[in-house]
Design an enzyme around this catalytic site. Sequence first.
Site, PDB file in Angstrom:
ATOM      1  N   HIS A  98      39.969  51.283  59.216  1.00  0.00           N
ATOM      2  CA  HIS A  98      39.205  52.466  58.810  1.00  0.00           C
ATOM      3  C   HIS A  98      38.448  52.142  57.523  1.00  0.00           C
ATOM      4  CE1 HIS A  98      42.230  53.315  55.778  1.00  0.00           C
ATOM      5  NE2 HIS A  98      43.181  53.513  56.670  1.00  0.00           N
ATOM      6  N   HIS A 110      40.241  50.446  54.530  1.00  0.00           N
ATOM      7  CA  HIS A 110      40.405  48.983  54.616  1.00  0.00           C
ATOM      8  C   HIS A 110      39.069  48.289  54.318  1.00  0.00           C
ATOM      9  CE1 HIS A 110      43.368  50.397  57.905  1.00  0.00           C
ATOM     10  NE2 HIS A 110      44.106  50.090  56.850  1.00  0.00           N
ATOM     11  N   CYS A 116      61.284  54.007  53.186  1.00  0.00           N
ATOM     12  CA  CYS A 116      60.149  54.615  53.895  1.00  0.00           C
ATOM     13  C   CYS A 116      59.551  53.549  54.800  1.00  0.00           C
ATOM     14  CB  CYS A 116      59.079  55.128  52.927  1.00  0.00           C
ATOM     15  SG  CYS A 116      57.550  55.569  53.813  1.00  0.00           S
ATOM     16  N   CYS A 167      55.713  52.789  54.252  1.00  0.00           N
ATOM     17  CA  CYS A 167      55.443  51.912  53.097  1.00  0.00           C
ATOM     18  C   CYS A 167      56.125  50.561  53.257  1.00  0.00           C
ATOM     19  CB  CYS A 167      56.005  52.481  51.801  1.00  0.00           C
ATOM     20  SG  CYS A 167      55.267  53.965  51.204  1.00  0.00           S
ATOM     21  N   CYS A 217      58.834  60.625  51.099  1.00  0.00           N
ATOM     22  CA  CYS A 217      58.103  59.522  50.461  1.00  0.00           C
ATOM     23  C   CYS A 217      56.927  60.070  49.652  1.00  0.00           C
ATOM     24  CB  CYS A 217      57.610  58.569  51.549  1.00  0.00           C
ATOM     25  SG  CYS A 217      56.251  57.542  51.011  1.00  0.00           S
ATOM     26  N   HIS A 228      53.507  58.881  51.636  1.00  0.00           N
ATOM     27  CA  HIS A 228      53.235  59.356  52.995  1.00  0.00           C
ATOM     28  C   HIS A 228      53.710  60.775  53.273  1.00  0.00           C
ATOM     29  CE1 HIS A 228      52.904  54.970  53.361  1.00  0.00           C
ATOM     30  NE2 HIS A 228      51.969  55.269  54.234  1.00  0.00           N
ATOM     31  N   LYS A 268      44.255  61.399  51.320  1.00  0.00           N
ATOM     32  CA  LYS A 268      44.178  59.988  51.684  1.00  0.00           C
ATOM     33  C   LYS A 268      44.096  59.911  53.211  1.00  0.00           C
ATOM     34  CE  LYS A 268      46.513  55.567  50.993  1.00  0.00           C
ATOM     35  NZ  LYS A 268      47.276  54.998  52.083  1.00  0.00           N
ATOM     36  N   LYS A 272      46.875  57.822  59.584  1.00  0.00           N
ATOM     37  CA  LYS A 272      46.927  57.906  61.026  1.00  0.00           C
ATOM     38  C   LYS A 272      47.464  59.280  61.437  1.00  0.00           C
ATOM     39  CE  LYS A 272      48.406  54.858  64.662  1.00  0.00           C
ATOM     40  NZ  LYS A 272      49.160  53.676  65.007  1.00  0.00           N
TER      41      LYS A 272
END
Length: 505
Positions: free
Chosen positions: A18, A21, A126, A129, A143, A146, A294, A297
């Site tokens: 995405h 990245h 997690c 992570c 977490c 996330h 952020k 997915k």
Amino acid sequence: MSSFYVTTPIYYPNDVPHIGHAYTTVAGDVLTRWRRMFGDDVFFLTGTDEHGLKIQRAAEANGITPQQMVDRTSAQFQETWRLLDIANDDFIRTTEPRHYAGVSQFLQTVYDAGDIELGTYEGLYCVSCEAYYNEDELVDGCCPIHGRPVEHVTEENYFFKLSRYQDPLLHHYAQHPEAVQPDSRRNEVLGFIKQGLRDFSMSRTSINWGVPLPWDPKHVTYVWFDALLNYCTAVGYGTDPQKFERYWPADYHLVGKDILRFHAVYWPAMLMSAGLELPKCVFAHGWLLVGGEKMSKTGLNQIAPADLVAEFGVDGFRYHFMVDQRFGPDGDFSYEAMLARYNSDLANNFGNLANRVLTMAVNYCGGVVPDTRADGPLVDAAAAAFDGLRSNMAKLDFSSGYGAVWELIRATNSFIEDEQPWALNKAGDHAAVAAVIGDCLEALRIVSVLTCPLMPRASAELWRRLGQPGRPDEQRLPDAAGWGLLPAGNRLERGAPLFPRKEPS
Ligand code: MSP
């Protein structure tokens, strides 16, 4: 020739690429192309991080083996980098034999140094992570990155003696304040180290998708321990000592802020233990947020680079993420902001300048480059553009660096407004027309050279239209940024607009 080694994180192929990245990878690419223009022996590395529980579970969920899963998605990362004109020298996959060879050698070295010991791990993990948390780091029991529940884990593990490296790390960062950037991130790292470092678990027996420990193969290496080593194994650690000698230590590890601790605490301690040099700089950037969040997915707010490239082109994509999003703080991505800057900076400023100068040169000067004045009014603006780009690139401030180049574009556009070559032409003052157009064409040549790391396609096309042989990326800086190098007599080509204006879709 000095070597210059730049890395991106290696991405988890449980996910498709995405724009988050792409952000780091394009930044590494711009830096790489820039340093190559100074004649450096640059090695630019990216790749995929293919082990660990996250990948194993993603494969199970898809009913395929982990190997099938990573083969499929690693290829998608490679395709995306080709699409974005990423000039990486290598793409490492942590499932490759060369990586296993280097990891095994490294593990044995650290084990022999007495920095790995057997113990029992009990705590919170997690999976997203692939990291452990203390109770007090959780947010509402989840977490902090996330926002998902952590898992309670009890296992017999090997531990890396991180606690031994607290003082050596503080000493290192006192000696090398530039080793973590920006400064705010450095303070964060120092604060974390000063709180006290605990040994961390570096092996697993509950999964088998990983690199086995050479002295106890029931255990596989913890995915982060294995992953960080990619930076060494890709340049020959364990397989090609000469290459390793040539490129190690890395000049820049570019990383997102969420993985700073791994890179600026765990990684240098591991390297110290193995007696290897430490990276010169870990640079942590912020997140690209979509609607304030952020991308993730699970959040279903991911944006695929290919969708934006289809609309704005590769150069438009690269421009936006490097210039419109500052490299350091978090930034909100919005399609509307991207469109607005595309139209103002690329279509109206850069594209329009190229178009009007080349059109006038064809109409008033017979399509041939006239002489450039040695002391023309744009000489200082051109020098300032190069100086501004150079000093900001040294800080990875791409946005300010290219801001300086856009000042030259604006100065050239204003110069045309002031001089009104169309009026001079009408008045029959051919010498004055030639002087103005000659200066503008020279400014365009310099813009082509300076934009080459950022927008390789538009830069090369402009170079060609200016009648220049070869390619702009073959030019050497600082010389090529000097004034007065466009040969009089080059044949020019007007061409279609470099960046056609876009209406909202
Ligand atoms: N596999 C590890 C890295 C190992 S490096 C030895 C990993 N992979 S990741 O795919 O989850 O993330 C890789 C990088 O992408 C991180 O630097 C992360 O910050 C970055 N990004 C992921 N989402 C992002 C945004 N939304 N914005 C900017 N960068 C983001 O962590």
